[in-house]
Design an enzyme around this catalytic site. Structure first.
Site, short mmCIF file in Angstrom:
data_model
loop_
_atom_site.label_atom_id
_atom_site.label_comp_id
_atom_site.label_asym_id
_atom_site.label_seq_id
_atom_site.Cartn_x
_atom_site.Cartn_y
_atom_site.Cartn_z
CB ALA A 14 -0.92 0.01 1.23
CB CYS A 15 0.04 4.67 -1.10
SG CYS A 15 0.62 6.36 -0.92
#
Length: 208
Positions: A14-15
């Protein structure tokens, strides 16, 4: 292919993890070379491209499968990475589409003289047809239900808006209350539940 190359697998991350991993790899090159980062979403591609370009790299992205992109950041010199910079990385997530809902709760605009209010509302609805960005939905309820019915001075403008995709919804209970059930001339009949959904799901609510 560059002899000095690192590959980063950031699929499932994930970012901002893909950007953090890539930034660390660029610093680890300690000179000219390239970092190829494998990701599984378009947002990561955009954030990696932005970061690479900010660092003076040449960035290329290649989609190799439905949910797989290879983003290559190439540099002809060492990429400076400040102490603590990777941990401070944040990602820009594109905003969703702006959803404007116009609620018309009266057949007059504003409080005061109703004759003036009728003229103002007609002008407001006409003005909507001239905007570059149109509302997604227009909700008509209480005496605003009269505006979508036979005899309304705004029917032509509302039909023009409906023709280009603006959703026109009028409260059925309100139509019944004013004896206008068979007089609706544009849009569709709706209910308070749907009106509540449209208002709470809006990005912006405009009430003239």
């Amino acid at each position: 292919m560059s002899e000095n190359k690192l590959v980063v697998d950031a699929r499932g991350d994930a970012c901002p993890i893909p950007v953090v991993k890539t930034l660390k790899a660029l610093g680890a090159l300690e000179g000219a070379g390239e970092v190829e980062t494998i990701v599984d979403n378009k947002i990561a591609v955009e954030n990696l491209t932005r970061m690479g370009e900010n660092k003076g790299c040449t960035v290329a992205a290649d989609q190799t499968a439905e949910k797989e992109w290879h983003v290559t950041a190439s540099t002809d010199k060492a990429v400076g990475v400040a102490e603590g910079e990777p941990e401070a990385v944040t990602c820009d997530v594109p905003a969703g589409p702006r959803r404007v809902v116009v609620q018309v709760a009266s057949d007059a605009m504003g409080i005061g003289d109703d004759e003036l209010g009728h003229k103002l509302l007609k002008g407001f609805i006409y003005s909507l047809t001239q905007l570059d960005q149109l509302p997604a939905t227009m909700l008509f309820y209480n005496s605003g239900a009269r505006v979508t019915c036979e005899g309304s001075a705004s029917l032509e403008d509302l039909r023009n808006l409906a023709d280009v995709g603006v959703e026109i919804l009028t409260c059925g209970t309100c139509l019944d209350h004013y004896g206008l059930t068979d007089k609706l001339a544009v849009g569709e009949v709706t209910n308070i539940y749907v009106i509540a959904q449209k208002l709470t799901g809006a990005s912006v609510v405009v009430r003239p």
